[in-house]
Design a protein around this motif. Structure first.
Motif, PDB file in Angstrom:
ATOM      1  N   ARG A  58       0.840  -1.203   0.000  1.00 10.50           N
ATOM      2  CA  ARG A  58       0.000   0.000   0.000  1.00 10.50           C
ATOM      3  C   ARG A  58       0.875   1.253   0.000  1.00 10.50           C
ATOM      4  O   ARG A  58       0.624   2.205  -0.735  1.00 10.50           O
ATOM      5  N   ASP A  59       1.926   1.248   0.826  1.00 14.33           N
ATOM      6  CA  ASP A  59       2.839   2.392   0.868  1.00 14.33           C
ATOM      7  C   ASP A  59       3.545   2.601  -0.471  1.00 14.33           C
ATOM      8  O   ASP A  59       3.731   3.740  -0.911  1.00 14.33           O
ATOM      9  N   ARG A  61       2.346   1.922  -3.339  1.00 15.60           N
ATOM     10  CA  ARG A  61       1.343   2.484  -4.240  1.00 15.60           C
ATOM     11  C   ARG A  61       1.073   3.952  -3.912  1.00 15.60           C
ATOM     12  O   ARG A  61       1.085   4.809  -4.796  1.00 15.60           O
ATOM     13  N   MET A  62       0.795   4.226  -2.649  1.00 14.84           N
ATOM     14  CA  MET A  62       0.327   5.548  -2.246  1.00 14.84           C
ATOM     15  C   MET A  62       1.459   6.564  -2.065  1.00 14.84           C
ATOM     16  O   MET A  62       1.326   7.708  -2.487  1.00 14.84           O
ATOM     17  N   ASN A  63       2.532   6.175  -1.420  1.00 17.86           N
ATOM     18  CA  ASN A  63       3.604   7.122  -1.091  1.00 17.86           C
ATOM     19  C   ASN A  63       4.647   7.267  -2.191  1.00 17.86           C
ATOM     20  O   ASN A  63       5.354   8.271  -2.236  1.00 17.86           O
ATOM     21  N   HIS A  64       4.754   6.257  -3.043  1.00 17.97           N
ATOM     22  CA  HIS A  64       5.797   6.281  -4.076  1.00 17.97           C
ATOM     23  C   HIS A  64       5.215   6.206  -5.491  1.00 17.97           C
ATOM     24  O   HIS A  64       5.963   6.129  -6.459  1.00 17.97           O
ATOM     25  N   SER A  65       3.886   6.192  -5.594  1.00 19.67           N
ATOM     26  CA  SER A  65       3.184   6.181  -6.886  1.00 19.67           C
ATOM     27  C   SER A  65       3.663   5.065  -7.812  1.00 19.67           C
ATOM     28  O   SER A  65       3.778   5.249  -9.014  1.00 19.67           O
ATOM     29  N   LEU A  66       3.929   3.897  -7.229  1.00 16.53           N
ATOM     30  CA  LEU A  66       4.325   2.743  -8.028  1.00 16.53           C
ATOM     31  C   LEU A  66       3.071   1.955  -8.384  1.00 16.53           C
ATOM     32  O   LEU A  66       2.225   1.697  -7.539  1.00 16.53           O
ATOM     33  N   PHE A  67       2.940   1.591  -9.622  1.00 21.47           N
ATOM     34  CA  PHE A  67       1.730   0.947 -10.111  1.00 21.47           C
ATOM     35  C   PHE A  67       1.816  -0.561  -9.919  1.00 21.47           C
ATOM     36  O   PHE A  67       2.068  -1.315 -10.856  1.00 21.47           O
TER      37      PHE A  67
END
Length: 128
Positions: A58-59, A61-67
């Motif tokens: 989740r981090d 995805r949300m904090n590092h904008s990794l898809f």
């Protein structure tokens, strides 16, 4: 990507190398994220370990904008726009089905007990 913590980098590297997908359990076993002890024959991660894996993903995805995408078969990194479109369509179908189920339950409770909800009134506009 240089701002990743050590644990985030470990988890991300496992997901990137997945062919085609990697499970949460595999990640937990591979990088021992959230596990307090490393020992021979490590087989079943503690519940907190799997929660930790989910939190790290989740981090990412949300904090590092990794898809990082996921489904019932595991996690993988999005490769192109068409995959993003397919994934969004799947998420939309799931969200609509889940919401409709909640709405149907609310409607039955409304009929039986006379309860009201502004949220469900607005959601009902999607299904009427």
């Amino acid at each position: 990507m240089s701002n990743l913590t050590h644990e985030e980098k470990l988890v991300y590297d496992v997901i990137v190398s997945a062919n085609p997908k990697v499970t949460q359990l595999f990640i937990a076993r591979k990088v021992y994220v959230g596990c307090h002890d490393r020992f021979e024959g490590y087989d079943t991660p503690k519940q907190s370990t799997l929660r930790k894996v989910r939190q790290i993903i989740r981090d990412l995805r949300m904090n590092h904008s990794l898809f990082i995408l996921s489904d019932e078969e595991g996690y993988w990194v999005m490769k192109d726009k068409s995959e993003a479109k397919t994934y969004i369509e799947r998420m939309e179908r799931i969200a609509k089905a889940t919401t409709k189920g909640y709405f149907d339950t609310f409607r039955a409770m409304q009929k039986a007990f006379g309860v009201t909800s502004e949220y469900f009134r607005k959601q009902g506009e999607l299904f009427d």
